[in-house]
Scaffold this motif. Structure first.
Motif, mmCIF file in Angstrom:
data_model
loop_
_atom_site.group_PDB
_atom_site.id
_atom_site.type_symbol
_atom_site.label_atom_id
_atom_site.label_comp_id
_atom_site.label_asym_id
_atom_site.label_seq_id
_atom_site.Cartn_x
_atom_site.Cartn_y
_atom_site.Cartn_z
ATOM 1 N N ALA A 42 32.732 41.532 30.089
ATOM 2 C CA ALA A 42 34.089 40.999 29.964
ATOM 3 C C ALA A 42 35.030 41.639 30.983
ATOM 4 C CB ALA A 42 34.609 41.249 28.546
ATOM 5 N N GLY A 43 35.755 40.811 31.696
ATOM 6 C CA GLY A 43 36.763 41.286 32.640
ATOM 7 C C GLY A 43 36.243 41.710 33.993
ATOM 8 N N LEU A 44 34.899 41.750 34.166
ATOM 9 C CA LEU A 44 34.332 42.231 35.427
ATOM 10 C C LEU A 44 34.711 41.317 36.596
ATOM 11 C CD1 LEU A 44 32.471 44.183 36.970
ATOM 12 C CD2 LEU A 44 30.543 42.695 36.351
ATOM 13 N N ALA A 45 34.536 40.018 36.409
ATOM 14 C CA ALA A 45 34.829 39.071 37.493
ATOM 15 C C ALA A 45 36.301 39.118 37.888
ATOM 16 C CB ALA A 45 34.433 37.653 37.074
ATOM 17 N N GLU A 46 37.183 39.246 36.898
ATOM 18 C CA GLU A 46 38.619 39.276 37.189
ATOM 19 C C GLU A 46 39.001 40.546 37.957
ATOM 20 O OE1 GLU A 46 37.897 36.681 33.656
ATOM 21 O OE2 GLU A 46 37.208 38.644 34.345
ATOM 22 N N ALA A 47 38.409 41.683 37.572
ATOM 23 C CA ALA A 47 38.716 42.940 38.260
ATOM 24 C C ALA A 47 38.251 42.896 39.714
ATOM 25 C CB ALA A 47 38.049 44.109 37.529
ATOM 26 N N LEU A 48 37.042 42.385 39.935
ATOM 27 C CA LEU A 48 36.515 42.323 41.292
ATOM 28 C C LEU A 48 37.275 41.298 42.138
ATOM 29 C CD1 LEU A 48 32.667 42.629 40.655
ATOM 30 C CD2 LEU A 48 34.305 44.405 41.281
ATOM 31 N N ALA A 49 37.799 40.259 41.502
ATOM 32 C CA ALA A 49 38.604 39.276 42.237
ATOM 33 C C ALA A 49 39.891 39.920 42.757
ATOM 34 C CB ALA A 49 38.926 38.084 41.341
ATOM 35 N N LEU A 50 40.492 40.790 41.955
ATOM 36 C CA LEU A 50 41.694 41.498 42.406
ATOM 37 C C LEU A 50 41.373 42.427 43.572
ATOM 38 C CD1 LEU A 50 43.308 42.362 38.957
ATOM 39 C CD2 LEU A 50 44.312 40.903 40.716
ATOM 40 N N VAL A 51 40.217 43.092 43.492
ATOM 41 C CA VAL A 51 39.784 43.963 44.582
ATOM 42 C C VAL A 51 39.571 43.149 45.856
ATOM 43 C CG1 VAL A 51 37.925 45.474 45.403
ATOM 44 C CG2 VAL A 51 38.770 45.695 43.057
ATOM 45 N N ASP A 52 38.917 41.998 45.711
ATOM 46 C CA ASP A 52 38.673 41.138 46.875
ATOM 47 C C ASP A 52 39.983 40.670 47.506
ATOM 48 O OD1 ASP A 52 35.945 41.379 46.604
ATOM 49 O OD2 ASP A 52 35.700 39.526 45.460
ATOM 50 N N GLY A 53 40.972 40.386 46.664
ATOM 51 C CA GLY A 53 42.270 39.961 47.184
ATOM 52 C C GLY A 53 42.923 41.051 48.014
ATOM 53 N N PHE A 54 42.874 42.287 47.521
ATOM 54 C CA PHE A 54 43.439 43.397 48.281
ATOM 55 C C PHE A 54 42.653 43.638 49.559
ATOM 56 C CE2 PHE A 54 43.570 47.940 49.320
ATOM 57 C CZ PHE A 54 44.931 48.104 49.541
ATOM 58 N N ASP A 55 41.321 43.542 49.480
ATOM 59 C CA ASP A 55 40.494 43.762 50.661
ATOM 60 C C ASP A 55 40.788 42.733 51.751
ATOM 61 O OD1 ASP A 55 39.417 45.809 49.232
ATOM 62 O OD2 ASP A 55 37.452 44.881 48.900
ATOM 63 N N GLU A 56 41.116 41.517 51.348
ATOM 64 C CA GLU A 56 41.460 40.483 52.322
ATOM 65 C C GLU A 56 42.780 40.820 53.018
ATOM 66 O OE1 GLU A 56 40.867 37.154 54.616
ATOM 67 O OE2 GLU A 56 39.496 38.195 53.253
ATOM 68 N N VAL A 57 43.679 41.480 52.297
ATOM 69 C CA VAL A 57 44.928 41.925 52.926
ATOM 70 C C VAL A 57 44.622 42.959 54.004
ATOM 71 C CG1 VAL A 57 47.157 43.023 52.549
ATOM 72 C CG2 VAL A 57 46.237 41.480 50.818
ATOM 73 N N LEU A 58 43.690 43.874 53.714
ATOM 74 C CA LEU A 58 43.314 44.886 54.701
ATOM 75 C C LEU A 58 42.628 44.266 55.918
ATOM 76 C CD1 LEU A 58 41.968 47.957 52.669
ATOM 77 C CD2 LEU A 58 44.149 47.722 53.857
ATOM 78 N N VAL A 59 41.940 43.161 55.733
ATOM 79 C CA VAL A 59 41.305 42.494 56.868
ATOM 80 C C VAL A 59 42.356 42.079 57.893
ATOM 81 C CG1 VAL A 59 40.035 40.435 57.612
ATOM 82 C CG2 VAL A 59 39.282 41.701 55.583
ATOM 83 N N HIS A 60 43.470 41.538 57.419
ATOM 84 C CA HIS A 60 44.517 41.035 58.320
ATOM 85 C C HIS A 60 45.593 42.075 58.613
ATOM 86 C CE1 HIS A 60 43.018 36.888 58.323
ATOM 87 N NE2 HIS A 60 42.669 37.132 57.080
ATOM 88 N N GLY A 61 45.692 43.118 57.776
ATOM 89 C CA GLY A 61 46.625 44.194 58.046
ATOM 90 C C GLY A 61 47.871 44.150 57.195
ATOM 91 N N LEU A 62 48.321 45.312 56.731
ATOM 92 C CA LEU A 62 49.526 45.400 55.919
ATOM 93 C C LEU A 62 50.783 45.179 56.744
ATOM 94 C CD1 LEU A 62 48.601 48.522 53.743
ATOM 95 C CD2 LEU A 62 48.409 46.111 53.124
ATOM 96 N N GLY A 63 50.638 45.224 58.070
ATOM 97 C CA GLY A 63 51.803 45.040 58.930
ATOM 98 C C GLY A 63 52.212 43.592 59.114
ATOM 99 N N ARG A 64 51.323 42.659 58.758
ATOM 100 C CA ARG A 64 51.674 41.241 58.932
ATOM 101 C C ARG A 64 51.088 40.382 57.804
ATOM 102 N NH1 ARG A 64 47.916 42.792 62.803
ATOM 103 N NH2 ARG A 64 45.928 41.692 62.740
ATOM 104 N N PRO A 65 51.476 40.672 56.566
ATOM 105 C CA PRO A 65 50.959 39.878 55.442
ATOM 106 C C PRO A 65 51.615 38.509 55.379
ATOM 107 C CG PRO A 65 52.563 41.467 54.645
ATOM 108 C CD PRO A 65 52.376 41.748 56.115
ATOM 109 N N ASP A 66 50.832 37.497 55.010
ATOM 110 C CA ASP A 66 51.407 36.171 54.790
ATOM 111 C C ASP A 66 51.656 35.992 53.294
ATOM 112 O OD1 ASP A 66 48.951 35.596 53.593
ATOM 113 O OD2 ASP A 66 48.172 34.517 55.341
ATOM 114 N N GLU A 67 52.033 34.782 52.890
ATOM 115 C CA GLU A 67 52.383 34.546 51.484
ATOM 116 C C GLU A 67 51.204 34.794 50.541
ATOM 117 O OE1 GLU A 67 55.265 33.974 50.050
ATOM 118 O OE2 GLU A 67 56.200 34.250 52.020
#
Length: 446
Positions: free
Chosen positions: A11-36
């Motif tokens: 329970a909750g594993l998929a949701e937790a990893l989805a949040l991690v993936d979302g943050f990791d995608e931000v790091l791919v593009h950089g915190l200096g130029r985040p989009d919406e």
């Protein structure tokens, strides 16, 4: 019961990893130029921690990113939130496994404040976060590598130095990352977050004495290092604990397979115990609160011959497992020793009766082969969780080959290969090790 536990959704594993993936995608593009979409991922991360001690620092970090300004403290907060999510996922998976195995586990100890992450590391990690993985070029990657020599001079900073060296090497190999079709976002974010947090706390160790009953050895070979991580049971008075110990040696990429054991000749007691299936008598060896024996040959002596499979059958189920260190709480870091019996093997997977688990690649430095594992019905193994599913890493097997019962352990070649063809190949490779060692000695004498 084990098969049912491993196949049941957590329970909750998929949701937790989805949040991690979302943050990791931000790091791919950089915190200096985040989009919406990136700002939404960060907002979702902050919302999860709204009622936790991390609520204020994470919310402040997200607000600073949106405003275009972020400090090292904000990065630590974000790395801490990401680590906490992965830790929660790890804990949920491990709790289900412990319940299925009826494995008791000690409580998490208190930790003392550790040394601060060096300023040079923080600066480089901040640059990576702002630039994003896609913005890493040869110059940015090389900046991390330049930090390593200075860090290695201070024993307190050697662990972060090795981590930074590895991350910088991966980035250099991929640079410019913008040209790569894919980015290992989860892996690089794991290394980035660990580097920011790894010096934040430390646990104490105590000296223990007793009998160390070896279950098996996990062999880890990399181009520049060879590590043997030994799992076993520590008999300390009436108490039996599940522990592990590691020995490591640096190497060059030309030393492979069984010849790598030559690099560990400074640990004769441990190698003898692995090759001859002996127990080890320990006297005052440090044991961390997280179940790691700090190996010291001067405090270890050879014991009697034992049967690892008998040890696993009789003692493993009731052994007290150690808590997991905070930074090791990651689904991919789960490595739990188990005894598996009565299974079948087909197409590189072990069938536990309705549940098929893939078998990890077998180490070249040991005698286990795919054919031997395929013919086995009993094994001592490590259960792992990675890429969303469980897998099995065999440490020892009992099998029937050509109507004969055979047994093989990954540590059987610790004193040299016992199979003729492997012994012949190792004799040639072993000579190369001695030549390299002699040349290194001459260089050091100059």
């Amino acid at each position: 019961m084990l098969a049912e536990a491993l196949s049941s959704p957590t329970a909750g594993l998929a949701e937790a990893l989805a949040l991690v993936d979302g943050f990791d995608e931000v790091l791919v593009h950089g915190l200096g130029r985040p989009d919406e979409s990136h700002l939404q991922s960060l907002a979702d991360l902050a919302a999860v921690f709204a009622d936790s001690p991390l609520a204020t620092p994470v919310a402040e970090a997200v607000a600073k990113i949106e405003a275009g300004s972020i400090t090292d403290e904000h990065l630590v907060a974000l790395a801490g939130a990401r680590t906490a999510l992965l830790g929660a996922a790890h804990d949920a998976l491990l709790a289900g496994l412990d319940q299925a195995l009826s494995r008791p586990r000690a409580d998490l100890p208190e930790t003392a404040p550790g040394s601060e992450v060096p300023a040079g590391i923080r600066s480089w990690l901040r640059e990576l976060a702002i630039t994003g993985w896609r913005g890493v070029d040869h110059e940015v990657a090389a900046a991390g590598a330049r930090l390593v020599p200075g860090l290695l001079e201070d024993p307190r900073h050697r662990r972060p130095a090795v981590l930074i060296d590895g991350l910088a090497a991966e980035l250099r190999a991929a640079a410019p990352v913008a040209t790569q079709p894919q980015v290992p976002a989860r892996r690089w974010a794991d290394l980035w977050g660990r580097a920011l947090l790894m010096s934040q706390s430390q646990a104490s160790a105590r000296e223990v004495s007793g009998r160390f009953l070896i279950l098996g050895a996990d062999l880890r070979e990399h181009p520049t290092a060879f590590q043997v991580q030994v799992y076993g049971l520590l008999e300390e008075g009436e108490e039996i604990r599940l522990v592990r110990t590691s020995v490591t040696a640096a190497k060059v990429d030309t030393i492979t397979g069984a010849s790598a054991w030559h690099l560990l000749e400074g640990f004769p007691v441990l190698l003898d115990a692995l090759a001859k299936h002996r127990s080890v008598e320990l006297a005052g060896v440090p044991l961390t609160a997280f179940g790691d024996l700090i190996w010291d040959e001067s405090r270890a002596s050879a014991g009697e011959v034992t049967d690892p499979f008998a040890t696993a059958r009789v003692r493993l189920a009731g052994a007290l497992a150690a808590p997991v260190a905070p930074l090791e709480r990651h689904p991919a870091a789960i490595l739990e020793p188990v005894l598996l019996e009565g299974y079948t093997v087909s197409d590189g997977e072990i069938d536990l009766g309705g549940l098929s688990l893939p078998i990890d690649p077998l180490p070249a430095a040991g005698p286990l082969t795919a054919a031997m594992v395929g013919a086995s019905t009993t094994c001592i193994a490590l259960l792992r969780h990675d890429a969303g599913r469980w897998s099995v890493r065999p440490l020892a097997v009992q099998a029937t080959v050509r109507k004969k019962a055979v047994e093989a352990h990954t540590g059987d070649w610790a004193l040299g290969p016992t199979e003729p063809k492997a012994a012949k190949a190792e004799a040639v490779a072993g000579a190369a090790v001695e030549v390299l060692r002699e040349r290194a000695g001459r260089l050091l004498r100059k």
